[in-house]
Motif scaffolding. Structure first.
Motif, PDB file in Angstrom:
ATOM      1  N   GLN A 197      31.993   5.925  52.445  1.00 57.87           N
ATOM      2  CA  GLN A 197      32.653   4.986  51.816  1.00 57.87           C
ATOM      3  C   GLN A 197      32.911   4.203  52.984  1.00 57.87           C
ATOM      4  OE1 GLN A 197      32.506   2.973  49.426  1.00 57.87           O
ATOM      5  NE2 GLN A 197      31.428   4.463  47.560  1.00 57.87           N
ATOM      6  N   GLN A 198      33.590   5.006  53.759  1.00 57.39           N
ATOM      7  CA  GLN A 198      34.312   4.442  55.222  1.00 57.39           C
ATOM      8  C   GLN A 198      33.204   3.859  55.971  1.00 57.39           C
ATOM      9  OE1 GLN A 198      36.822   7.157  57.192  1.00 57.39           O
ATOM     10  NE2 GLN A 198      37.192   5.855  58.869  1.00 57.39           N
ATOM     11  N   LEU A 199      32.120   4.662  56.108  1.00 55.90           N
ATOM     12  CA  LEU A 199      30.927   4.305  57.053  1.00 55.90           C
ATOM     13  C   LEU A 199      30.342   2.864  56.436  1.00 55.90           C
ATOM     14  CD1 LEU A 199      28.906   4.847  59.305  1.00 55.90           C
ATOM     15  CD2 LEU A 199      27.372   6.197  57.483  1.00 55.90           C
ATOM     16  N   TYR A 200      30.274   3.015  55.194  1.00 57.28           N
ATOM     17  CA  TYR A 200      29.820   1.500  54.742  1.00 57.28           C
ATOM     18  C   TYR A 200      30.703   0.418  54.993  1.00 57.28           C
ATOM     19  CZ  TYR A 200      27.699  -1.081  50.590  1.00 57.28           C
ATOM     20  OH  TYR A 200      27.005  -2.157  50.084  1.00 57.28           O
ATOM     21  N   ALA A 201      32.092   0.688  54.651  1.00 55.21           N
ATOM     22  CA  ALA A 201      32.640  -0.454  55.063  1.00 55.21           C
ATOM     23  C   ALA A 201      32.690  -0.918  56.583  1.00 55.21           C
ATOM     24  CB  ALA A 201      34.153  -0.069  54.710  1.00 55.21           C
ATOM     25  N   GLU A 202      32.804   0.092  57.342  1.00 51.75           N
ATOM     26  CA  GLU A 202      32.743   0.014  58.697  1.00 51.75           C
ATOM     27  C   GLU A 202      31.412  -0.861  59.073  1.00 51.75           C
ATOM     28  OE1 GLU A 202      32.660   2.307  63.023  1.00 51.75           O
ATOM     29  OE2 GLU A 202      32.915   3.242  61.363  1.00 51.75           O
ATOM     30  N   ALA A 203      29.996  -0.526  58.399  1.00 48.37           N
ATOM     31  CA  ALA A 203      29.066  -1.154  58.631  1.00 48.37           C
ATOM     32  C   ALA A 203      29.039  -2.669  58.284  1.00 48.37           C
ATOM     33  CB  ALA A 203      27.896  -0.447  58.006  1.00 48.37           C
ATOM     34  N   LYS A 204      29.635  -2.912  57.163  1.00 53.77           N
ATOM     35  CA  LYS A 204      29.887  -4.388  56.658  1.00 53.77           C
ATOM     36  C   LYS A 204      30.650  -4.931  57.773  1.00 53.77           C
ATOM     37  CE  LYS A 204      31.415  -3.452  52.650  1.00 53.77           C
ATOM     38  NZ  LYS A 204      31.943  -3.775  51.221  1.00 53.77           N
ATOM     39  N   SER A 205      31.676  -4.470  58.130  1.00 56.81           N
ATOM     40  CA  SER A 205      32.749  -5.178  58.844  1.00 56.81           C
ATOM     41  C   SER A 205      31.943  -5.407  60.322  1.00 56.81           C
ATOM     42  CB  SER A 205      33.920  -4.355  59.397  1.00 56.81           C
ATOM     43  OG  SER A 205      34.662  -4.769  60.268  1.00 56.81           O
TER      44      SER A 205
END
Length: 527
Positions: A147-155
């Motif tokens: 989830q953290q990786l997903y959020a970082e990718a979106k950011s």
């Protein structure tokens, strides 16, 4: 039952419009029109084109045809009837021009819904195999929380001005998102198409409502000379100055002119080569200069029917004589001839000119050598050579289509810049959570772009991953395109031998192409 069948085979206006519309947005039809336009333009360049003012005068146009007859012989008059000698204002050119405009409009309107749909409602979901065969694809294993990786990718994508849309269609496939940048730039093609229409319409408007005269001559000191073409304008040249280089070539020349409109002076201007006179959409440009013969013609009753300066602006083939033409009010014409500068003529002495008189059918009637100030009678007319004068030659044009051409040129530049330098860039991203590490997969079906591919690589590395597959793996790469219309690329079938005649069936595994998602997606984030 269709309308055509219900009405006994008749085609309804709606069906007729659809058929015509399909014809005009057909690419082959458009290409044929482009070929036709190219051919007609080439004809206009290769064949002699008669000036508009000559074509407007039946006598002068006959002279033109006689001049080109030795070159084209028996084809001269058929070519004239087909408009070859005035191609850019001929009916074939106008018709092809108009059809090409309609074709471009039809192609643009036909493609606009697709461009709009791609920009506003993109296909956000792809199958797993898409990431193996997309033109640009990356696969990497990244440690950490999914989830953290997903959020970082979106950011990070949002920071790069990507629009980010989450794809929650199938949670079993992992965490998915779609991202794109410059989504409105493909509309630049519509902008460029509109530009072509405006430019072609501008050409049509100019050719049919404007004029361009390259040989408008104004004798110095002989009062206003009517411009014609329905303008109510006249030009008076009060004085003329010229200067020369040491080798005798002109260095500068200028005419002090007064513009008259409806019989009243409205402007005075020092007309030079790079300093034109403008009146509305009509432009006067200094073009050339020379000498004119001041002539007076009276009828048999002694009434003056002509007093003007006849510009000696043409040269004979041997360059030994200069001459000029002047139509008379009764349809006849005089041609005034004088020795060229520096030449000695056995027939025409100093202070003399030769005058040839032609009837309304341009057949020679009389020819006389006139001395300055001594009138002679020619076929009932009293003709007098008064003196020599200077004249200034102007180019006069009215370009009603210029605003359309300028606007079209601007839109064409904007459209080309948007499509060439701001291409629509699309990415699909998927993260498969795993205790041993998250599998990060990225794919794009867009055409190869070295800079974009390098940016994708840097993006993956910024998330802490190293790529294990790239777009340059030729043995894995296939042309996988996200459908732009409602079509979906068929699934790939299994292999078979040459003698296997059993029907092809899809494999059990999901072997991938992008597929559309009906309706809108949820959980979106817009950059």
């Amino acid at each position: 039952m269709s309308t055509a069948v219900a009405s006994g085979g008749d085609i309804s206006p709606k069906d007729l419009f659809r058929r015509i519309y399909r014809l005009f947005h057909n690419k082959r039809f458009g290409l044929w029109l482009i070929f036709a336009m190219t051919f007609l333009s080439l004809v206009g360049v290769l064949f002699d084109q008669v000036p508009a003012e000559v074509r407007a005068d039946p006598g002068r146009y006959r002279e033109f045809l006689e001049q080109v007859h030795p070159k084209f012989r028996g084809w001269t008059y058929p070519l004239s009837m087909m408009g070859v000698f005035h191609m850019f204002s001929s009916w074939p050119f106008r018709i092809v021009n108009l059809l090409l405009v309609l074709s471009i409009i039809a192609c643009t309107t036909h493609r606009l819904p697709t461009l709009w749909r791609n920009a506003t409602k993109p296909h956000t979901h792809v199958r797993e195999g898409f990431f193996d065969h997309a033109r640009t694809h990356r696969t990497s294993v990244v440690a950490g929380d999914a989830q953290q990786l997903y959020a970082e990718a979106k950011s990070k994508l949002a920071a790069k001005r990507f629009r980010v849309i989450e794809d929650n269609r199938d949670a079993t496939e992992g965490l998915n998102l779609y991202a794109d940048r410059y989504r409105w730039m493909p509309l630049g093609t519509a902008l460029a198409h509109t530009a072509f229409c405006l430019i072609l319409l501008g050409v049509l408007v100019t050719n049919n409502t404007g004029f361009h005269e390259e040989e408008f001559t104004v004798p110095i000191g002989m009062g206003p000379q009517a411009v014609g073409h329905g303008t109510n304008l006249a030009v008076e040249a009060k004085s003329f100055t010229d200067s020369y280089h040491d080798d005798g070539s002109p260095m500068d020349y200028a005419a002090d002119v007064v513009l008259w409109e409806d019989g009243k002076p409205v402007k005075e201007h020092l007309l030079k080569v790079n300093s034109p006179l403008k009146q509305g959409r009509i432009m006067f440009n200094q073009s050339y200069f020379g000498f004119a013969a001041d002539m007076t013609v009276k009828d048999a009753a002694g009434k003056e029917i002509l007093h003007t300066g006849v510009p000696l602006q043409y040269a004979t083939d041997d360059q030994l004589q200069n001459y000029g033409r002047q139509a008379l009010p009764d349809g006849r014409m005089i041609v005034v001839i004088a020795p060229a500068s520096g030449q000695i003529d056995a027939q025409i002495g100093p202070g003399q000119v030769m005058v040839d008189l032609y009837d309304a059918d341009r057949k020679p009637v009389d020819s006389q050598v006139l001395s300055q100030g001594k009138p002679l009678t020619m076929d009932g007319l009293q003709v007098t050579f008064n003196r020599e004068r200077q004249f200034t030659g102007l180019m006069v044009s009215k370009d009603n289509g210029a605003p359309l051409v300028w606007l079209g040129s601007l839109l064409l530049v904007l459209g080309m810049l948007s499509t060439m330098f701001f291409r629509h860039q699309r990415l699909w991203l998927r993260i498969h959570p795993d205790a041993a590490g998250n599998t990060l997969r990225i794919g794009s079906p867009d055409k190869h772009d070295i800079l974009f591919e390098a940016e994708v690589t840097r993006f993956v590395e910024s998330l802490g991953g190293r790529t294990t597959a790239t777009s340059h793996d030729a043995h894995e790469e296939r042309d996988v395109a996200v459908p732009e219309d409602d079509d979906v690329v068929p699934a790939l079938f299994g292999s078979r031998t040459a003698d296997d005649t059993t029907p092809l069936t899809p494999p059990d595994t999901t072997y991938p192409t992008p597929e559309p998602v009906e309706g809108t997606t949820t959980g979106s984030k817009n950059a």
